[in-house]
Write a protein that holds these residues in place. Sequence first.
Motif, PDB file in Angstrom:
ATOM      1  N   LYS A 198       7.809  25.561  -0.498  1.00 30.28           N
ATOM      2  CA  LYS A 198       6.550  25.088  -1.077  1.00 30.28           C
ATOM      3  C   LYS A 198       6.750  23.782  -1.853  1.00 30.28           C
ATOM      4  N   PHE A 199       7.930  23.549  -2.415  1.00 30.68           N
ATOM      5  CA  PHE A 199       8.175  22.315  -3.140  1.00 30.68           C
ATOM      6  C   PHE A 199       8.275  21.131  -2.179  1.00 30.68           C
ATOM      7  N   PHE A 200       8.868  21.349  -1.031  1.00 29.51           N
ATOM      8  CA  PHE A 200       8.958  20.309  -0.009  1.00 29.51           C
ATOM      9  C   PHE A 200       7.570  19.944   0.495  1.00 29.51           C
ATOM     10  N   ILE A 201       6.754  20.940   0.755  1.00 32.30           N
ATOM     11  CA  ILE A 201       5.388  20.693   1.233  1.00 32.30           C
ATOM     12  C   ILE A 201       4.580  19.938   0.177  1.00 32.30           C
ATOM     13  N   THR A 202       4.732  20.317  -1.084  1.00 34.58           N
ATOM     14  CA  THR A 202       4.027  19.648  -2.169  1.00 34.58           C
ATOM     15  C   THR A 202       4.492  18.194  -2.297  1.00 34.58           C
ATOM     16  N   ALA A 203       5.794  17.975  -2.234  1.00 30.62           N
ATOM     17  CA  ALA A 203       6.320  16.611  -2.328  1.00 30.62           C
ATOM     18  C   ALA A 203       5.857  15.763  -1.151  1.00 30.62           C
ATOM     19  N   LEU A 204       5.843  16.325   0.043  1.00 29.37           N
ATOM     20  CA  LEU A 204       5.384  15.612   1.226  1.00 29.37           C
ATOM     21  C   LEU A 204       3.900  15.245   1.091  1.00 29.37           C
ATOM     22  N   ALA A 205       3.097  16.177   0.607  1.00 32.00           N
ATOM     23  CA  ALA A 205       1.674  15.901   0.394  1.00 32.00           C
ATOM     24  C   ALA A 205       1.492  14.789  -0.644  1.00 32.00           C
ATOM     25  N   PHE A 206       2.308  14.813  -1.712  1.00 25.73           N
ATOM     26  CA  PHE A 206       2.237  13.776  -2.747  1.00 25.73           C
ATOM     27  C   PHE A 206       2.578  12.401  -2.173  1.00 25.73           C
ATOM     28  N   VAL A 207       3.625  12.326  -1.369  1.00 28.67           N
ATOM     29  CA  VAL A 207       4.034  11.050  -0.764  1.00 28.67           C
ATOM     30  C   VAL A 207       2.952  10.526   0.168  1.00 28.67           C
ATOM     31  N   ILE A 208       2.373  11.385   0.956  1.00 30.79           N
ATOM     32  CA  ILE A 208       1.289  10.969   1.853  1.00 30.79           C
ATOM     33  C   ILE A 208       0.094  10.477   1.051  1.00 30.79           C
ATOM     34  N   TRP A 209      -0.220  11.182  -0.034  1.00 26.23           N
ATOM     35  CA  TRP A 209      -1.344  10.789  -0.878  1.00 26.23           C
ATOM     36  C   TRP A 209      -1.104   9.393  -1.478  1.00 26.23           C
ATOM     37  N   ILE A 210       0.063   9.180  -2.034  1.00 25.94           N
ATOM     38  CA  ILE A 210       0.382   7.892  -2.661  1.00 25.94           C
ATOM     39  C   ILE A 210       0.436   6.783  -1.615  1.00 25.94           C
ATOM     40  N   ALA A 211       0.991   7.047  -0.466  1.00 28.17           N
ATOM     41  CA  ALA A 211       1.194   6.012   0.542  1.00 28.17           C
ATOM     42  C   ALA A 211      -0.097   5.603   1.244  1.00 28.17           C
ATOM     43  N   PHE A 212      -1.008   6.531   1.470  1.00 24.05           N
ATOM     44  CA  PHE A 212      -2.153   6.222   2.313  1.00 24.05           C
ATOM     45  C   PHE A 212      -3.523   6.474   1.673  1.00 24.05           C
ATOM     46  N   LEU A 213      -3.661   7.466   0.829  1.00 20.06           N
ATOM     47  CA  LEU A 213      -4.980   7.884   0.383  1.00 20.06           C
ATOM     48  C   LEU A 213      -5.366   7.411  -1.016  1.00 20.06           C
ATOM     49  N   ASP A 214      -4.429   7.023  -1.813  1.00 24.61           N
ATOM     50  CA  ASP A 214      -4.706   6.649  -3.195  1.00 24.61           C
ATOM     51  C   ASP A 214      -5.449   5.316  -3.271  1.00 24.61           C
ATOM     52  N   LYS A 215      -6.081   5.071  -4.401  1.00 22.11           N
ATOM     53  CA  LYS A 215      -6.826   3.830  -4.619  1.00 22.11           C
ATOM     54  C   LYS A 215      -5.899   2.615  -4.533  1.00 22.11           C
ATOM     55  N   THR A 216      -4.708   2.736  -5.011  1.00 21.95           N
ATOM     56  CA  THR A 216      -3.731   1.643  -4.943  1.00 21.95           C
ATOM     57  C   THR A 216      -2.598   2.033  -3.999  1.00 21.95           C
ATOM     58  N   ASN A 217      -2.929   2.215  -2.736  1.00 24.03           N
ATOM     59  CA  ASN A 217      -1.922   2.640  -1.767  1.00 24.03           C
ATOM     60  C   ASN A 217      -1.011   1.478  -1.377  1.00 24.03           C
ATOM     61  N   LEU A 218      -0.129   1.708  -0.462  1.00 23.79           N
ATOM     62  CA  LEU A 218       0.870   0.716  -0.088  1.00 23.79           C
ATOM     63  C   LEU A 218       0.259  -0.567   0.471  1.00 23.79           C
ATOM     64  N   MET A 219      -0.836  -0.447   1.228  1.00 24.64           N
ATOM     65  CA  MET A 219      -1.477  -1.623   1.790  1.00 24.64           C
ATOM     66  C   MET A 219      -2.012  -2.521   0.671  1.00 24.64           C
ATOM     67  N   TYR A 220      -2.663  -1.927  -0.301  1.00 26.48           N
ATOM     68  CA  TYR A 220      -3.181  -2.710  -1.421  1.00 26.48           C
ATOM     69  C   TYR A 220      -2.048  -3.313  -2.240  1.00 26.48           C
ATOM     70  N   GLN A 221      -0.975  -2.577  -2.425  1.00 35.04           N
ATOM     71  CA  GLN A 221       0.170  -3.110  -3.160  1.00 35.04           C
ATOM     72  C   GLN A 221       0.744  -4.339  -2.459  1.00 35.04           C
ATOM     73  N   TYR A 222       0.824  -4.291  -1.135  1.00 37.88           N
ATOM     74  CA  TYR A 222       1.315  -5.440  -0.370  1.00 37.88           C
ATOM     75  C   TYR A 222       0.381  -6.636  -0.535  1.00 37.88           C
ATOM     76  N   GLN A 223      -0.932  -6.388  -0.454  1.00 37.10           N
ATOM     77  CA  GLN A 223      -1.905  -7.467  -0.623  1.00 37.10           C
ATOM     78  C   GLN A 223      -1.823  -8.064  -2.029  1.00 37.10           C
ATOM     79  N   PHE A 224      -1.704  -7.213  -3.036  1.00 40.59           N
ATOM     80  CA  PHE A 224      -1.593  -7.691  -4.407  1.00 40.59           C
ATOM     81  C   PHE A 224      -0.335  -8.534  -4.593  1.00 40.59           C
ATOM     82  N   GLN A 225       0.758  -8.095  -4.015  1.00 42.90           N
ATOM     83  CA  GLN A 225       2.018  -8.840  -4.151  1.00 42.90           C
ATOM     84  C   GLN A 225       1.933 -10.188  -3.458  1.00 42.90           C
ATOM     85  N   SER A 226       1.306 -10.249  -2.282  1.00 44.20           N
ATOM     86  CA  SER A 226       1.166 -11.534  -1.603  1.00 44.20           C
ATOM     87  C   SER A 226       0.244 -12.461  -2.393  1.00 44.20           C
ATOM     88  N   GLU A 227      -0.786 -11.915  -3.026  1.00 50.14           N
ATOM     89  CA  GLU A 227      -1.670 -12.724  -3.878  1.00 50.14           C
ATOM     90  C   GLU A 227      -0.913 -13.256  -5.091  1.00 50.14           C
TER      91      GLU A 227
END
Length: 103
Positions: free
Chosen positions: A16-45
């Motif tokens: 259950k800890f692995f599943i929770t950690a995997l869900a957290f990583v997916i949330w941060i990487a793709f679903l969060d307001k400041t996901n990886l795509m936005y972080q890349y755009q902010f860094q290029s700006e």
Amino acid sequence: MSFLKSIKLPRYIKNKFFITALAFVIWIAFLDKTNLMYQYQFQSEVNKLEDQKEFFIKEIRQTREEQQELLSSPEKLEKFAREKYYMKKDNEDLFIISPAPQQ
């Protein structure tokens, strides 16, 4: 249902800890307001703005040097005014010759 039970999964995937950690990583990487795509755009700006900052600092330095040079002697100030702003003395005529436009 028996098909799913026959699949052998590693133990850590059932944890259950692995599943929770995997869900957290997916949330941060793709679903969060400041996901990886936005972080890349902010860094290029930020990089673009830092380049502009360096350019403007260099331009300010160059303008200050020109200002010091112009204020150092009246002859240089007069030459600058005549070349840049087409100023003239009262008893002079000013002729502006511009190159022909290229087609």
